[in-house]
Design a protein around this motif. Structure first.
Motif, mmCIF file in Angstrom:
data_model
loop_
_atom_site.group_PDB
_atom_site.id
_atom_site.type_symbol
_atom_site.label_atom_id
_atom_site.label_comp_id
_atom_site.label_asym_id
_atom_site.label_seq_id
_atom_site.Cartn_x
_atom_site.Cartn_y
_atom_site.Cartn_z
ATOM 1 N N PRO A 1 0.869 -1.410 0.159
ATOM 2 C CA PRO A 1 -0.073 -0.120 -0.120
ATOM 3 C C PRO A 1 0.731 1.277 0.112
ATOM 4 N N GLY A 2 0.434 2.119 -0.532
ATOM 5 C CA GLY A 2 1.143 3.450 -0.917
ATOM 6 C C GLY A 2 2.391 3.519 -1.674
ATOM 7 N N PRO B 1 -10.901 5.833 -0.689
ATOM 8 C CA PRO B 1 -9.712 6.220 0.029
ATOM 9 C C PRO B 1 -9.541 5.560 1.401
ATOM 10 N N VAL B 2 -8.532 5.231 1.849
ATOM 11 C CA VAL B 2 -8.332 4.774 3.313
ATOM 12 C C VAL B 2 -6.961 5.222 3.798
ATOM 13 N N ALA B 3 -7.225 6.225 4.660
ATOM 14 C CA ALA B 3 -6.219 7.057 5.488
ATOM 15 C C ALA B 3 -5.379 6.153 6.390
ATOM 16 N N LEU B 4 -4.018 6.035 6.084
ATOM 17 C CA LEU B 4 -3.171 5.247 6.780
ATOM 18 C C LEU B 4 -2.081 6.045 7.247
ATOM 19 N N VAL B 5 -1.423 5.518 8.250
ATOM 20 C CA VAL B 5 -0.197 6.054 9.051
ATOM 21 C C VAL B 5 0.979 5.018 9.315
ATOM 22 N N GLU B 6 2.020 5.221 8.972
ATOM 23 C CA GLU B 6 2.943 4.223 9.190
ATOM 24 C C GLU B 6 4.025 4.949 10.157
ATOM 25 N N ARG B 7 4.234 4.290 11.171
ATOM 26 C CA ARG B 7 5.132 4.542 12.294
ATOM 27 C C ARG B 7 6.279 3.915 12.514
ATOM 28 N N THR B 8 7.511 4.528 12.672
ATOM 29 C CA THR B 8 8.784 3.707 12.786
ATOM 30 C C THR B 8 9.617 4.428 13.969
ATOM 31 N N PRO B 9 9.628 3.525 15.196
ATOM 32 C CA PRO B 9 10.511 4.181 16.450
ATOM 33 C C PRO B 9 11.824 4.412 15.949
ATOM 34 N N LEU B 10 12.321 5.743 16.200
ATOM 35 C CA LEU B 10 13.969 5.987 15.687
ATOM 36 C C LEU B 10 14.708 6.106 16.950
ATOM 37 N N LYS B 11 14.119 6.814 17.934
ATOM 38 C CA LYS B 11 14.856 6.991 19.115
ATOM 39 C C LYS B 11 14.156 7.129 20.628
ATOM 40 N N SER C 1 -4.261 4.955 0.873
ATOM 41 C CA SER C 1 -4.366 3.781 0.157
ATOM 42 C C SER C 1 -5.951 3.581 -0.235
ATOM 43 N N HIS C 2 -6.281 2.612 -0.789
ATOM 44 C CA HIS C 2 -7.344 2.555 -1.502
ATOM 45 C C HIS C 2 -8.031 1.082 -1.493
ATOM 46 N N ASN C 3 -9.363 0.937 -1.110
ATOM 47 C CA ASN C 3 -10.110 -0.315 -1.406
ATOM 48 C C ASN C 3 -10.581 -0.033 -2.906
ATOM 49 N N ARG D 1 -27.209 -12.184 -14.204
ATOM 50 C CA ARG D 1 -28.465 -11.159 -13.959
ATOM 51 C C ARG D 1 -29.002 -11.729 -12.846
ATOM 52 N N LEU D 2 -28.761 -11.723 -11.540
ATOM 53 C CA LEU D 2 -29.086 -12.248 -10.579
ATOM 54 C C LEU D 2 -30.217 -11.551 -9.798
ATOM 55 N N ASP D 3 -31.072 -11.744 -8.871
ATOM 56 C CA ASP D 3 -32.160 -11.078 -8.125
ATOM 57 C C ASP D 3 -31.228 -9.928 -7.215
ATOM 58 N N ARG D 4 -30.433 -10.508 -6.173
ATOM 59 C CA ARG D 4 -29.669 -9.697 -5.611
ATOM 60 C C ARG D 4 -28.587 -8.910 -6.020
ATOM 61 N N THR D 5 -28.022 -7.782 -5.550
ATOM 62 C CA THR D 5 -26.961 -7.099 -6.100
ATOM 63 C C THR D 5 -25.699 -7.858 -5.304
ATOM 64 N N ILE D 6 -24.806 -8.172 -6.115
ATOM 65 C CA ILE D 6 -23.666 -8.714 -5.774
ATOM 66 C C ILE D 6 -22.434 -8.001 -5.604
ATOM 67 N N TYR D 7 -21.921 -7.492 -4.324
ATOM 68 C CA TYR D 7 -20.836 -6.364 -4.433
ATOM 69 C C TYR D 7 -19.511 -7.278 -4.307
ATOM 70 N N PHE D 8 -18.495 -6.466 -5.140
ATOM 71 C CA PHE D 8 -17.145 -7.218 -4.865
ATOM 72 C C PHE D 8 -16.307 -6.104 -4.259
ATOM 73 N N LEU D 9 -15.579 -6.424 -3.157
ATOM 74 C CA LEU D 9 -14.616 -5.502 -2.611
ATOM 75 C C LEU D 9 -13.176 -6.153 -2.394
ATOM 76 N N ALA D 10 -12.168 -5.204 -3.024
ATOM 77 C CA ALA D 10 -10.883 -5.739 -2.927
ATOM 78 C C ALA D 10 -10.109 -4.663 -1.868
ATOM 79 N N THR D 11 -9.666 -5.279 -0.515
ATOM 80 C CA THR D 11 -9.106 -4.373 0.483
ATOM 81 C C THR D 11 -7.757 -4.210 0.255
ATOM 82 N N THR D 12 -7.524 -2.953 0.958
ATOM 83 C CA THR D 12 -6.026 -2.696 1.265
ATOM 84 C C THR D 12 -5.751 -3.049 2.667
#
Ligand SMILES: [Zn+2]
Length: 499
Positions: free
Chosen positions: A44-45, A77-87, A266-268, A329-340
């Motif tokens: 991601p990113g 959009p998916v707002a992410l934050v990456e943290r790395t300890p330095l000192k 990042s993005h779904n 052409r189904l009765d119900r709506t079929i959703y598709f999601l690709a996650t980050t």
């Protein structure tokens, strides 16, 4: 030749049922691209994200899906934050009645990270909240503005406490300036330290973080308590009570923490096949697109974790399943999601559930797909989440119709919390992960102890696509079953059973 209504119906029926099956080659085409070095391990990113989400949206568009983000875009959009300890500089002081003394704790027994690039806390009192079982308002007076020690692992007799993440969130909501988690055993602490001490990615939700968060080994915490004239053993016992309140330790801390903080979006990817009778609920298929990027150190010949099995295979299933279901052409709506950001703790799924672009309570069934290319064809299928929803009988019906046998050992449920579907299960949405890859524990363990999360998870002759093709065709069958009002007439969402 007599041409009857019946013959017409059966002709239509058979053309729908026998739409071309998903083949190993269909899946391999997508996996080769998604798991190529060109996609850089789909972190991601990175540029690899752009290529990945673009590929999925393009393929779904070709499959006949339309965007379902609530806007004309495929990307949420998916707002992410990456943290790395330095000192870090840690100073812990107490008074023995006459003068102020310093507690010496080995530097590697406490690891801290700031919410912001620089955190300086001066003379902040340290309190111990036990497991942090009290309510936010009960803890607030004793915890606000202080550094709170919180026990991580549940001791025997303390197992019915809320999840650690819930208890920690309560301590933060009570206004703690710092939350330092006490890790039960040294080996466990060492394991946590390896992860905590390096780059970590989370959802960018500043209100859900204390200024400083960290971990301390139980041995170091015990030493601290002893200096403060508190018996660690007694405290351990007392803390098992659900009414244990925060206790002041008399210790104060000076902390100076430097953290590398990188915010990025990042993005779904979200699409749908609109149903003919969408008022009767919807079905959702999901899988994570992300992987680990470069996971081996500099100097290694192959540094890219390509994630062919984890989870290019699942995305390939989602693309091919979308194509087949579009023809129905189904009765119900079929959703598709690709996650980050599944690899960072199911983050894309969590973000989706927090701000879903369609009503979650309309979902009659959700299927997560992750890590499927491990077994040859013709194997049993495992149902991760079996016994936890009210749709087990329906899955058995579909399996029977498809000539598939379900693994009834429930061993695969060991993975229920380790997959995106868990985020939906927690919301009481009927969610399963169904795959032959989790039915053969021997093959699965060989993968988990071998190529998993390593540079060797790539397209080579170890990739087993027979089971993945089986799984793909089974998901088409699931889509048809739960998408049809005839085979699955339930108009209200069934409640989950179990936890
Ligand atoms: Zn993974």
């Amino acid at each position: 030749m007599r041409f009857t209504i019946c013959a017409v119906v059966s002709l239509l029926f058979s053309s729908a049922v026998h739409a071309e099956e998903i083949s190993e080659a269909d899946l391999l085409n997508h996996i080769k691209i998604l798991a190529s070095d060109d996609f850089g391990g789909r972190k991601p990113g990175t540029a690899g994200e752009n290529k990945t989400v673009n590929y999925i949206a393009t393929e779904w568009q070709k499959a006949g899906l339309v965007p379902a983000t609530g806007s004309p875009s495929w990307y949420s959009p998916v707002a992410l934050v990456e943290r790395t300890p330095l000192k870090q500089t840690v100073e812990l002081k107490y008074s023995d009645g006459k003068k102020t003394k310093t507690v010496r704790i080995d530097e590697d027994q406490i690891i801290l990270r700031g919410a912001m690039p620089f955190a300086n806390l001066t003379n902040v009192p340290v309190v111990h909240v036990g497991y942090g079982n009290l309510s936010v308002s009960e803890m607030k007076p004793a915890v606000s503005g202080k550094i709170a020690l919180v026990n991580r692992s549940s001791l025997p007799g303390a197992t019915d406490f809320p999840a650690y993440s819930v208890r920690k969130a309560n301590v933060i909501a009570a206004g703690a300036a710092g939350v330092v988690t006490v890790i039960g055993s040294q080996s466990r602490f060492n394991r946590f330290a390896r992860r905590f001490g390096t780059e970590r990615t989370g959802l960018d939700q500043p209100e859900q973080h204390a200024d400083v968060e960290g971990i301390i080994s139980a041995a170091a915490a015990d030493k601290l308590l002893s200096k403060a004239q508190i018996d660690p053993k007694q405290l351990g016992e007392d803390a098992k009570s659900k009414t244990f309140g925060p206790i002041a330790t008399g210790i104060s801390a000076n902390l100076s923490i430097v953290t590398q903080v990188r915010r990025f979006v990042s993005h779904n990817v979200i699409g749908k096949l609109p149903g003919r009778k969408p008022a009767n609920g919807a079905v959702l298929f999901l899988g994570h697109w992300d992987h680990l990027g470069e996971c081996r150190g500099e100097g290694e010949a192959d540094r890219i974790c390509n994630g062919a099995v984890d989870n290019a295979s699942g995305i390939a299933l989602l693309i091919e399943t979308a194509k087949r279901l579009n023809a129905d052409r189904l009765d119900r709506t079929i959703y598709f999601l690709a996650t980050t950001a599944e690899e960072s703790g199911l983050l894309g799924a969590k973000a989706f559930v927090a701000e879903s672009t369609f009503p979650l309570d309309k979902l009659v069934a959700v299927f997560n797909v992750d890590t499927i290319a491990l077994t040859p064809n013709g194997k049993k299928i495992a149902v991760v989440g079996r016994g936890k929803t009210a749709i087990d009988d329906d899955i058995e019906k579909v399996a029977k119709a498809e000539g598939r046998e379900i693994d009834t050992s429930d061993k695969a449920n060991a993975f229920v919390r380790r997959q995106d579907g868990y985020v939906f299960l927690e919301k009481n949405i009927p969610t399963l992960m169904i795959t032959s890859a989790f039915a053969d524990q021997e093959l699965l363990n060989a993968y988990l102890n071998g190529r998993y999360h390593d540079a060797d998870d790539e397209v080579d002759d170890q990739l087993q696509l027979g089971g993945a093709a089986d799984d793909s065709n089974f998901h088409v069958a699931l889509g048809r079953y739960f998408g049809s009002l005839e085979s699955y007439p339930t108009s209200s969402v069934p409640n989950n059973t179990g936890e």
